[in-house]
Design an enzyme around this catalytic site. Structure first.
Site, PDB file in Angstrom:
ATOM      1  N   LYS A  88     -18.346  74.643 -40.499  1.00 15.13           N
ATOM      2  CA  LYS A  88     -17.562  75.200 -39.396  1.00 15.13           C
ATOM      3  C   LYS A  88     -16.073  75.317 -39.794  1.00 15.13           C
ATOM      4  O   LYS A  88     -15.702  74.935 -40.893  1.00 15.13           O
ATOM      5  CB  LYS A  88     -17.769  74.354 -38.138  1.00 15.13           C
ATOM      6  CG  LYS A  88     -19.258  74.199 -37.758  1.00 15.13           C
ATOM      7  CD  LYS A  88     -19.947  75.537 -37.460  1.00 15.13           C
ATOM      8  CE  LYS A  88     -21.454  75.460 -37.551  1.00 15.13           C
ATOM      9  NZ  LYS A  88     -22.160  75.103 -36.353  1.00 15.13           N
TER      10      LYS A  88
HETATM   11  C1  LIG Z   1     -23.555  74.816 -35.788  1.00 13.05           C
HETATM   12  C2  LIG Z   1     -23.959  75.247 -34.435  1.00 13.05           C
HETATM   13  C3  LIG Z   1     -24.534  74.365 -33.493  1.00 13.05           C
HETATM   14  C4  LIG Z   1     -24.974  72.975 -33.843  1.00 13.05           C
HETATM   15  O1  LIG Z   1     -23.991  72.169 -34.385  1.00 13.05           O
HETATM   16  P1  LIG Z   1     -24.417  70.959 -35.380  1.00 13.05           P
HETATM   17  O2  LIG Z   1     -23.113  70.247 -35.568  1.00 13.05           O
HETATM   18  O3  LIG Z   1     -24.964  71.565 -36.618  1.00 13.05           O
HETATM   19  O4  LIG Z   1     -25.407  70.109 -34.655  1.00 13.05           O
HETATM   20  C5  LIG Z   1     -24.766  74.829 -32.214  1.00 13.05           C
HETATM   21  N1  LIG Z   1     -24.492  76.095 -31.861  1.00 13.05           N
HETATM   22  C6  LIG Z   1     -23.983  76.972 -32.735  1.00 13.05           C
HETATM   23  C7  LIG Z   1     -23.699  78.363 -32.274  1.00 13.05           C
HETATM   24  C8  LIG Z   1     -23.714  76.583 -34.058  1.00 13.05           C
HETATM   25  O5  LIG Z   1     -23.224  77.487 -34.918  1.00 13.05           O
END
Ligand SMILES: *Cc1c(COP(=O)(O)O)cnc(C)c1O
Length: 409
Positions: free
Chosen positions: A191
């Site tokens: 992210k």
């Molecule tokens: C990455 C992501 C998640 C989940 O996050 P994690 O930290 O991997 O559990 C949920 N929604 C979206 C749109 C994502 O890109």
């Protein structure tokens, strides 16, 4: 042909920044000897800084983006079988929490050019059982929140914003994560900023804030006169070590976003006039913060479409993702076969038949989106050289694929 270069990757140090600030924060944290957020100050500092940064009243750190979404759903406290409207183009971590809370994910269609849900697609899914609407600002581009919030207000349905891919994304000068009732962020490795795993939940609503805090903490009423475990809830706390890293990462966020937005604009300019590709369609009155940069590929101009273009780019070391998640979420076994608790299929056994009708005709936009989208990896460490490399390789690949067609004819 351009010389092959390798692009920074968000999976390792080439495309992630952990500097002396992160090290120093971790060192200080270890020196305190306190690694739990119930006693330490780093997670509290992260929560205060993040809330202030986006203009939310409350922010709570937790163990993942999935946990953040789980907190949001649990805060709404749906009855078993209640429905949460959401998108079929998302991370599974945004969907399993709905099922764990005994609610039914009801999928609505998306706009095939922005890949986002819209007021019109959501409206078709509203039923007497709708308990929440979860919008996902996909790839960093916000959903068109004006009409969505108006629709939600008319029906009295709370909106959860999944902002895992949309740090500092704005819609009409307001940060996403503060527009609906609850915002959910992820600090997972790939992210905008990261602690490897981690999440943050935001809200302006005091009662929801209380439930989110409790849900992260086994629903133990810290500080209450007659504290107890008030309801069923996990331990979703973030450790102080990750809190320390997150505080340092948050200080980098402005620069990360500024860089991603600038290089994305440069690529869009560099791709002007390339036939058969559509550069990102940014929601009006918004800032798209480019978690990824997507091209929409027209297979009537570029033979083989996104898959062929993606294969050509991969030959140049550009690790793009044709079709993004390949198939809509409802095509995954967990949802398609309702694989949940034992052999019960609960909570899907409580669903209205229309709530689990995944007929193709209900999802023309989502299928169309996945059949055309080409997701380019994006990174704050991209330089002008990287953008030139991307643009030249895309141009060359398109030229090659379109000329091949002429020869075949
Ligand atoms: C990455 C992501 C998640 C989940 O996050 P994690 O930290 O991997 O559990 C949920 N929604 C979206 C749109 C994502 O890109």
């Amino acid at each position: 042909m351009t010389n092959r270069i390798s692009l920074p990757s968000d999976q390792d140090a080439t495309g992630r920044t952990f500097g002396p600030e992160e090290l120093e924060a971790v060192r200080q944290c270890l020196a305190t000897g306190t690694l739990t957020s119930t006693k330490g100050n780093f997670v509290k500092q992260l929560e205060a800084s993040f809330a202030a940064k986006i203009g939310a009243k409350f922010a709570y750190a937790c163990s993942s983006g999935t946990a953040a979404v789980h907190c949001a759903v649990a805060a709404l406290n749906p009855e078993p079988g209640d429905e949460i409207i959401t998108t079929p183009i998302t991370d599974m971590g945004a969907l399993t929490p709905i099922i764990y809370q005994g609610a039914i994910p009801v999928f609505c269609d998306v706009d095939p050019h922005t890949y986002n849900v819209t007021a019109a697609t959501i409206a078709r899914c509203i039923s007497p059982r709708t308990r929440g609407i979860m919008v996902t600002h996909l790839f960093g581009n916000p959903c068109d929140m004006g009409p969505i919030m108006e629709l939600a207000r008319q029906h009295g349905i709370p909106v959860i914003e999944d902002c895992a891919q949309s740090y500092l994304t704005t819609y009409r000068d307001q940060y996403v994560g503060t527009i609906g009732k609850i915002g959910c962020f992820s600090l997972q490795q790939g992210k905008h900023i990261t602690t490897g795993e981690g999440g943050i939940v935001t809200t302006n609503d005091e009662a929801l804030a209380r439930r989110i805090f409790l849900f992260i903490n086994k629903a133990w009423g810290y500080g209450d006169a007659n504290a107890d475990h008030y309801f069923v809830a996990p331990n979703y706390r973030m450790s102080e070590l990750l809190g320390a890293v997150a505080v340092a990462q948050l200080a980098r966020l402005d620069a990360v976003v500024e860089s991603r937005v600038r290089t994305a604009a440069a690529l869009t300019t560099a791709l002007a006039g390339v036939p058969g590709i559509e550069t990102p369609v940014i929601t009006p009155n918004s800032v798209h913060t480019f978690w990824k940069y997507c091209l929409r590929v027209d297979e009537s101009v570029i033979p083989g479409g996104t898959v062929a273009l993606g294969a050509a780019l991969k030959d140049s070391g550009i690790l793009c993702a044709p079709r993004y998640i390949q198939k809509p979420a409802f095509e995954c076994q967990v949802i398609k076969n309702q694989v949940t608790f034992g052999t019960s299929r609960w909570p899907f056994t409580l669903a209205r038949p229309e709530a689990t009708d995944y007929s193709r005709c209900n999802f023309e936009g989502a299928w169309n989106a996945l059949e055309h989208v080409l997701v380019l990896p994006w990174n704050e460490k991209y330089t002008d050289e990287h953008i030139t490399y991307l643009a030249e390789n895309i141009r060359n690949a398109v030229k090659l694929l379109t000329t091949k067609e002429v020869v075949r004819n």
